[in-house]
Scaffold this motif. Structure first.
Motif, PDB file in Angstrom:
ATOM      1  N   GLN A 244     -22.365 -26.688  -5.503  1.00 45.44           N
ATOM      2  CA  GLN A 244     -23.515 -26.539  -4.501  1.00 45.44           C
ATOM      3  C   GLN A 244     -23.084 -26.386  -3.115  1.00 45.44           C
ATOM      4  OE1 GLN A 244     -26.663 -26.032  -5.447  1.00 45.44           O
ATOM      5  NE2 GLN A 244     -27.052 -25.254  -3.105  1.00 45.44           N
ATOM      6  N   HIS A 247     -21.954 -22.633  -3.063  1.00 44.23           N
ATOM      7  CA  HIS A 247     -22.911 -21.696  -3.072  1.00 44.23           C
ATOM      8  C   HIS A 247     -23.510 -21.493  -1.688  1.00 44.23           C
ATOM      9  CE1 HIS A 247     -27.258 -20.491  -3.680  1.00 44.23           C
ATOM     10  NE2 HIS A 247     -26.768 -19.822  -4.647  1.00 44.23           N
ATOM     11  N   ASP A 248     -23.824 -22.709  -1.078  1.00 42.04           N
ATOM     12  CA  ASP A 248     -24.252 -22.642   0.139  1.00 42.04           C
ATOM     13  C   ASP A 248     -23.288 -21.940   1.225  1.00 42.04           C
ATOM     14  OD1 ASP A 248     -26.581 -23.941  -0.813  1.00 42.04           O
ATOM     15  OD2 ASP A 248     -25.863 -26.077   0.104  1.00 42.04           O
TER      16      ASP A 248
END
Length: 512
Positions: A244, A247-248
């Protein structure tokens, strides 16, 4: 462990061979970095030499030199290929009359040649880490927090390389990419104010997109400054983050793309990869061949080359080696780490050196060995001990420039069989500049480097059989090794010397 399966079923032609066709205010920093008036731009030669370490060329534009700031991320006390490359480019820019400041961020840089970097650091690693963990520190007086950016303190804190929690590192990266909206916003503003109010460069070059959180603010304050980002391993950092967070971080990098005028990469492979990852249009890329300063590697005179060529001698005999040393030296020069594939070369050496016909084979390694990889290195030593080959292996430590040149010139064959897709491969150019042929895995930028230089062969990535076969074949063919070494050396001089690279860089920075 040795690889098997499809790797072992390769036909005998297992290789591809190429033939080449202390803190200061922003005002004080800027006064050291650049001249702020026409009169000071005409400072004396001795003052220029003191600041730059390199005398300008006779045809330099002293009346109105272009100003460039390189923001380069230090590597916590390690020799860093990207830092060394940036340092070489900055030195050559100064030689060619450009008023260039190499400005470290995070940590001071360490290079194996004379560093031209400023001694002070923006985004000091200790400072931004503490701001991430303890945001209330931003309320302390700046004069107190500035002590955290003192270079000797940063060097002391980072002198021992160690692993860092990936999630904490990821959150810090996210905050830095948010720039004015992150926890280090005051430091982002300090950098932006320094550039816009004091320096006002014609061009700003960032050594990676991950230090680019300040770019939108810089673009607003300096609309006419050329903003350039060099992509050279950003994906490797991103790929080690939790999913995550990765992804960010990628999303935030994509948000920075509109603020950048040009992206520079060293290979088409990396343009394709980073273009897809960060949604960068192809037309925003410039491919600038990887380069090195070839001067330290120059052979004493042309007669030495001619004599070696005429006698069809093995390439290693053109270099300084004892007459009584008849060993065949297989070499490695990179960080001692799993991702660099050092264990693959050790396994290949063990397999071949155990054969009677290769009793002359020796393995020589050099490169940075961090604390986090000590156990890994010890495991490789234990394998060599179990094979009774310890006396035929030498680790030469982390060399400076002169040691590097002597080390490379003592080799017969060179390989760094990386497990990841390396976007650069400076060690390939350095080996070739020393006249030593290379064997590299066929991934990342290696195919383009060997296609450009004709200085070696490629093998299937991760295939021990292929690597062993390539080493054995080249070991047994003196003439082929010699031809590859000479081709590689000549083409590095012609196509990958830093002087030519800076000419192209100046066009990217100023011709728009």
């Amino acid at each position: 462990m040795e690889s098997g399966g499809a790797c072992e079923r390769q036909p005998s032609g297992v290789v591809r061979e190429f033939e080449a066709p202390e803190y200061r205010s922003g005002q004080e920093l800027s006064q050291r970095a650049f001249s702020n008036s026409h009169a000071s731009s005409q400072r004396s030669q001795s003052d220029s030499d003191e600041r730059t370490g390199v005398a300008p060329t006779a045809d330099s534009d002293h009346e109105n030199p272009k100003r460039v700031v390189f923001l380069t991320a230090g590597a916590a006390g390690m020799y860093c290929g990207s830092c060394m490359h940036d340092n070489a480019l900055a030195r050559e820019l100064r030689t060619q009359g450009v008023d260039c400041l190499l400005q470290p961020v995070y940590t001071p840089i360490r290079t194996d040649a004379m560093s031209v970097a400023d001694t002070h650091v923006f985004f000091g690693g200790i400072h931004i880490y503490l701001l991430q963990r303890m945001p209330w520190l931003k309320h302390l007086p700046a004069s107190i927090r500035r002590t955290l950016d003192w270079s000797p303190l940063i060097r002391l804190a980072t002198r021992r390389s160690h692993a860092t929690n990936a999630n904490q590192l990821g959150q810090l990266a996210i905050s830095m990419l948010r720039g004015a909206d992150g926890r280090q916003a005051q430091e982002v503003a300090r950098l932006t104010d320094w550039l816009a109010d004091q320096v006002q460069p014609d061009a700003l070059v960032l050594s990676n997109i991950l230090i680019g959180g300040a770019l939108p603010g810089i673009r607003r304050r300096l609309p006419n400054t050329r903003l350039v980002v060099v992509l050279q391993g950003d994906d490797i950092f991103l790929d080690h983050l939790p999913d995550q967070v990765r992804h960010d971080a990628i999303g935030l990098c994509q948000d920075l793309v509109p603020s950048v005028d040009r992206f520079i990469v060293n290979s088409q492979f990396y343009a394709n990869k980073m273009g897809e990852m960060l949604a960068i249009p192809p037309e925003r890329f410039d491919i600038a061949p990887l380069s090195i300063d070839v001067t330290p590697f120059a052979i004493a005179n042309d007669a030495e080359i001619q004599d070696a060529t005429a006698a069809h001698l093995p390439q290693s005999l053109a270099f300084d080696r004892a007459d009584t040393d008849n060993s065949f030296r297989l070499g490695y020069m990179a960080r001692i780490a799993p991702e660099k594939g050092f264990h693959q070369l050790v396994d290949s050496f063990i397999r071949l050196a155990s054969k009677a016909e290769h009793r002359d084979l020796t393995l020589h390694a050099s490169g940075w060995l961090g604390e986090s990889n000590q156990k890994y290195f010890q495991a490789q030593q234990q394998k060599l001990e179990a094979a009774r080959l310890t006396d035929r292996f030498t680790y030469h430590g982390s060399p400076d420039l002169n040691q590097k040149v002597r080390f490379l010139k003592s080799l017969d064959l060179f390989s760094v069989p990386t497990e990841y897709e390396d976007p650069k491969g400076l060690f390939v150019l350095e080996a070739l500049a020393a006249g030593v042929p290379v064997i590299q895995p066929d991934h990342g930028a290696f195919g383009e480097l060997l296609g450009s230089t004709g200085g070696g062969v490629l093998t299937k990535p991760g295939c021990l059989d292929g690597l062993c076969a390539a080493i054995e074949e080249l070991k047994q063919d003196d003439q082929r090794r010699f031809d590859l070494g000479i081709s590689g050396q000549q083409q590095v001089i012609q196509r990958h010397a830093v002087g030519q690279a800076v000419e192209q860089l100046k066009a990217i920075l100023f011709d728009h």
